[in-house]
Design an enzyme around this catalytic site. Structure first.
Site, short mmCIF file in Angstrom:
data_model
loop_
_atom_site.label_atom_id
_atom_site.label_comp_id
_atom_site.label_asym_id
_atom_site.label_seq_id
_atom_site.Cartn_x
_atom_site.Cartn_y
_atom_site.Cartn_z
N LYS A 136 41.43 40.55 47.54
CA LYS A 136 41.27 41.73 46.94
C LYS A 136 39.93 42.38 46.82
CE LYS A 136 42.99 43.19 42.59
NZ LYS A 136 43.66 43.04 41.07
N SER A 188 47.37 45.44 39.47
CA SER A 188 46.58 46.13 40.56
C SER A 188 46.58 45.53 41.78
CB SER A 188 45.16 46.40 40.07
OG SER A 188 44.74 45.08 39.89
N SER A 233 48.32 41.91 36.64
CA SER A 233 48.10 42.39 38.02
C SER A 233 48.16 41.72 39.10
CB SER A 233 46.65 42.85 37.98
OG SER A 233 46.39 44.06 37.15
#
Length: 487
Positions: free
Chosen positions: A68, A143, A167
C-alpha cells in the site's frame, strides 16, 4: 503455467523443488499488474525493473507482493495517493517493509489507496478511482482498495494494507478475499504515513487465512522506533492454526444482525443477512457455540460520529507537517504562509479538507470538551462493552457491510441512519485495538460478501484459528475474481 493464483506455501514448495523460479514469478506478477492496471487502476507505481530474489527457508522468499502506498519505501516513490506527495521519494523503509525485505519477499508494485487512508470508496486517490475486478461498475471500498483489487485478481498471493476504521477488512469483503488487522501494535507503525495514531493498524490482504498468518508472523515484532509496539515473539500465528474449535464461543449482536431492524431493506441486504445466519449454522456445525447478544442501540448508533471526531482530530494534527516546505511540491506565494496555503488548497482533495475542518473545529478550545473529549468517553464505553463480551466469548462475529460492493453511481449507496451501524461497526475493532479478520462467506447478486470475527487484544492466534476453521466449511478459500465486467 500460471503461478500467482497459488498460496504462499504452494509457491514456496514449487520454488524449492525447481518447478519455477523467482524470476518467473516476478515476470508473471508484473504482466498481471499491467493487465489489471488497464482494467481497474490498482497501482500508483509498477516496479518494472523488479527481479527475482534468493529462495531460502523463509516462506516469503522469492515471492512477489504489493505494498500500500502509505508504507515508506527507500528510493521508491511513496505518495499516500495524494498530490501533496506526488513526487516524494523517502530515504528510509518502514519497519514492516524492512522485515519483508529481510525475509526475501519481492516488491513489485505500490497500490492505490484513498488519499492518506481517509476514505472508504477507493475513489479519492490522486491517480484516479480503483474499480472492483468482479464488476468494474462497483467499488473495492477503501482505503486499501488497490491492494484488495490486486490480490483478488491474482497479481500475487498477498499485499499489505492499513486499517484505521475498516480499511483492510471491508475491501477484503468487497473483493472476496481475506483481510486481517492484528492487535494494535503487533506490527510496528514506524514508516506508515499516520492518519489517526490511536486507530491506525497495519495488516495484510490474502486469499486464505493461513497466508495472512504467515505474512503477519513475518511483519510483527517489537520496534524501538514505535513505542506502541509490543513483544509478540511468543506468538506463532501460522503454527496455531489447528482448526480445533470445539468448545469455542462466539456471539453476534441482535441490533446489527436482525433484519427487522431495517424496515426499508433492499433485496441485497435481506440476502446478505440471510447468508450471515447460514454462516452461523456452519459455526455451530464445527462445534462453536454461537449466542445472540444485545447491545444498547444508542451506543451503537454513536460509533460513526465517534470515529469521525477522533480520526479527524488526529489527522489534523498528524498532517500539519504537509506544508510543501520540507517536502512535496512547493506552493506559490510571496511568503511561506501564502505558499503553505496554496500547497494545501491545491494539493488536498475535498474529502481531506472536510476532515481537516472537522478536526480543527473539534479541537478548538471552546469545543474540545464537548466534542473530542466526549468522543473519547463514548469510545471507552463501547470498548468496555466489547471487553465484557470477551469475558464470555472468544469473539464477536458479524456481517461486513450491508451487502456486496456498492456501485459508483447508484443512488441507494447513500447510507441512512438505519443502516449506518452495519457499514461502520468494524470501527469498534480500531477503538479497542482488537484483532479482527474478514473472510469471504458467500455471494449476493453474484458478488462476494464477507463475515468478520473480532476478538480480544493479544488473542490473535485464537481469532485466526476460528476463522481458519470456519473457512474450511466453505468453498471460498483461494478464490479469484472470476471476470471483469465493463457494463
Amino acid at each position: 503455467m500460471k503461478y500467482m493464483n497459488k498460496s504462499i506455501e504452494e509457491l514456496h514448495e514449487m520454488l524449492l523443488s525447481g518447478e519455477c523460479t523467482s524470476d518467473e514469478l516476478v515476470a508473471e506478477s508484473l504482466k498481471l499488474s499491467h493487465e489489471l492496471q488497464d482494467k481497474c487502476n490498482a497501482f500508483v507505481t509498477i516496479l518494472d525493473d523488479a527481479k527475482g530474489g534468493v529462495v531460502n527457508d523463509n516462506l516469503l522468499s522469492g515471492i512477489p507482493y504489493g505494498l500500500k502506498d502509505n508504507y515508506s519505501t527507500k528510493g521508491i516513490i511513496t505518495t499516500g495517493s495524494s498530490n501533496t506527495l506526488k513526487d516524494y521519494v523517502p530515504f528510509f523503509d518502514a519497519t514492516a517493509v524492512s522485515k519483508l525485505k529481510s525475509a526475501g519477499a519481492v516488491l513489485v508494485n505500490k497500490t492505490v489507496m484513498d488519499e492518506f487512508g481517509m476514505g472508504g470508496t477507493g475513489t479519492t486517490g490522486h491517480t484516479g478511482i480503483v474499480r472492483n475486478p468482479w464488476d468494474t461498475s462497483r467499488m473495492c471500498a477503501g482505503s486499501s482498495s488497490g491492494s484488495a483489487c490486486a490480490v483478488s485478481y491474482g497479481v500475487y498471493p498477498y499485499a499489505t494494507g492499513s486499517d484505521t476504521g475498516d480499511s483492510i477488512r471491508k475491501p477484503a469483503a468487497y473483493c472476496g478475499i481475506v483481510g486481517y488487522k492484528p492487535t494494535y501494535g503487533m506490527i510496528s507503525r514506524y514508516g506508515l504515513f499516520p492518519f489517526a495514531s490511536s486507530l491506525d493498524h497495519l495488516g495484510v490482504l490474502t486469499r486464505n487465512v493461513k497466508d495472512a498468518a504467515i505474512v503477519v508472523d513475518t511483519m510483527k515484532g517489537i520496534d524501538k522506533n514505535d513505542m506502541t509496539s509490543w513483544d509478540s515473539s511468543n506468538i506463532n500465528l501460522a503454527a496455531s492454526l489447528t482448526g480445533e474449535v470445539s468448545g469455542k464461543k462466539l456471539c453476534y449482536i441482535k441490533e446489527i444482525c436482525d433484519i427487522n431492524n431495517y424496515p426499508n431493506a433492499n433485496e441485497e441486504l435481506k440476502e446478505h443477512l440471510a447468508n450471515f445466519m447460514k454462516v452461523i449454522d456452519k459455526c455451530r456445525s464445527i462445534g462453536i457455540e454461537v449466542v445472540e447478544e444485545s447491545v444498547d442501540k444508542v451506543l451503537l448508533d454513536a460509533v460513526p460520529a465517534i470515529y469521525s471526531v477522533i480520526s479527524s482530530a488526529e489527522a489534523t494534527s498528524n498532517m500539519s507537517n504537509l506544508t510543501g516546505i520540507s517536502f512535496g511540491p512547493r506552493g506559490e506565494g510571496k511568503n511561506y504562509i501564502e505558499m503553505m496555503k496554496d500547497h494545501r488548497t491545491k494539493g488536498f482533495s475535498s474529502l481531506i479538507k472536510r476532515r481537516f475542518v472537522i478536526g480543527s473545529y473539534v479541537l478548538e478550545r471552546e469545543n474540545i470538551n464537548r466534542y473530542f473529549h466526549n468522543a473519547g468517553r463514548a469510545r471507552r464505553l463501547i470498548v468496555d462493552t466489547w471487553k465484557e463480551l470477551y469475558k464470555k466469548y472468544d469473539g464477536v462475529i458479524l456481517p461486513v457491510g450491508s451487502g456486496p460492493a456498492k456501485k459508483f453511481d447508484a443512488e441507494d449507496n447513500i447510507l441512512t441512519e438505519n443502516t449506518s451501524i452495519l457499514e461502520e461497526h468494524l470501527q469498534i475493532g480500531n477503538f479497542g485495538g482488537f484483532p479482527s479478520i474478514t473472510i469471504p462467506c458467500g455471494f449476493v447478486s453474484n458478488l462476494p460478501v464477507g463475515v468478520n470475527i473480532t476478538g480480544n487484544c493479544y488473542d490473535d492466534a485464537n481469532v485466526l484459528n476460528i476463522a481458519y476453521a470456519l473457512e474450511g466449511t466453505m468453498n471460498y478459500k483461494n478464490q479469484l475474481a472470476k471476470e471483469v465486467n465493463h457494463e
